[in-house]
Write a protein that holds these residues in place. Structure first.
Motif, PDB file in Angstrom:
ATOM      1  N   TYR A  98       1.989  88.448 -19.777  1.00  0.00           N
ATOM      2  CA  TYR A  98       1.489  88.716 -21.122  1.00  0.00           C
ATOM      3  C   TYR A  98       1.396  90.220 -21.360  1.00  0.00           C
ATOM      4  CZ  TYR A  98       0.261  83.813 -21.571  1.00  0.00           C
ATOM      5  OH  TYR A  98       0.319  82.445 -21.651  1.00  0.00           O
ATOM      6  N   VAL A 128       1.651  85.385 -29.362  1.00  0.00           N
ATOM      7  CA  VAL A 128       0.681  84.390 -28.916  1.00  0.00           C
ATOM      8  C   VAL A 128      -0.531  84.378 -29.854  1.00  0.00           C
ATOM      9  CG1 VAL A 128      -0.859  83.675 -27.044  1.00  0.00           C
ATOM     10  CG2 VAL A 128       1.394  84.596 -26.512  1.00  0.00           C
ATOM     11  N   ARG A 175      -1.129  89.912 -28.810  1.00  0.00           N
ATOM     12  CA  ARG A 175      -0.787  89.465 -27.468  1.00  0.00           C
ATOM     13  C   ARG A 175       0.521  88.691 -27.538  1.00  0.00           C
ATOM     14  NH1 ARG A 175      -3.287  85.277 -23.448  1.00  0.00           N
ATOM     15  NH2 ARG A 175      -3.844  84.242 -25.376  1.00  0.00           N
ATOM     16  N   ARG A 229       3.839  86.967 -24.985  1.00  0.00           N
ATOM     17  CA  ARG A 229       4.274  86.542 -23.643  1.00  0.00           C
ATOM     18  C   ARG A 229       5.754  86.874 -23.523  1.00  0.00           C
ATOM     19  NH1 ARG A 229       2.161  81.322 -24.266  1.00  0.00           N
ATOM     20  NH2 ARG A 229       3.090  80.578 -26.164  1.00  0.00           N
TER      21      ARG A 229
END
Length: 177
Positions: free
Chosen positions: A3, A33, A42, A44
């Motif tokens: 992440y 995300v 955020r 990934r």
């Protein structure tokens, strides 16, 4: 799964820039995300692909519950995330029926119209609280500090400027500019 966090700020009336940025991040291999306070994103790490993101400001008190999400999902979009009234939808570019969540300028303008209503309520509440505070201080024969008055004036000015910017963006969107 790895992440990554990115700090990025977008102004509400320029939400399309946020959509473009999320799409560019997807092309670089970063799948969106979530976001914290709409400034810390955020992602990934995934295989790069072209994913179109669309935002809709539609807080819970204006939504028609499940029919809202059902309608958007029927149009080929997948619900991704929601925070502070902003709803994030995504669609693989090669599978999307349309690159737009809303097709008409009026529908696009409604996003900013809903946001403008909220800021108008906040501005009104701030003005009422300021007026009540001033009246109570006058009735109690208390003195006003300059800092106190400046703070309230700045808060009201801030909400007013935001409201004017949203109104201007709303009018441009409605005309299809």
């Amino acid at each position: 799964m790895k992440y990554f966090r990115f700090f990025k700020m977008f102004l509400a009336w320029n939400y399309e820039k946020e959509e473009e940025w999320l799409r560019e991040m997807s092309k670089k291999g970063f799948e969106f995300v979530d976001t914290k306070l709409l400034v810390i994103y955020r992602f990934r790490s995934v295989e790069p692909k072209d994913v179109i993101y669309k935002l809709d400001y539609n807080p819970w008190w204006t939504k028609d519950g499940d029919s809202y999400l059902s309608f958007i999902e029927e149009c080929g979009w997948t619900y991704s995330y929601s925070q502070l009234g902003w709803n994030y939808f995504k669609c693989d570019a090669d599978k999307c029926l349309s690159e737009e969540l809303y097709s008409s300028p009026e529908d696009k303008a409604k996003i900013l119209g809903r946001l403008r209503k909220l800021t108008t309520v906040f501005t009104s509440i701030e003005a009422i609280l300021l007026a009540l505070t001033i009246i109570l201080r006058i009735l109690d024969n208390e003195k006003f500090s300059i800092g106190f008055l400046i703070m309230w004036a700045l808060i009201i000015l801030e909400f007013t400027v935001i409201n004017v910017k949203l109104y201007s963006a709303y009018k441009k969107k409605k005309k299809g500019l």
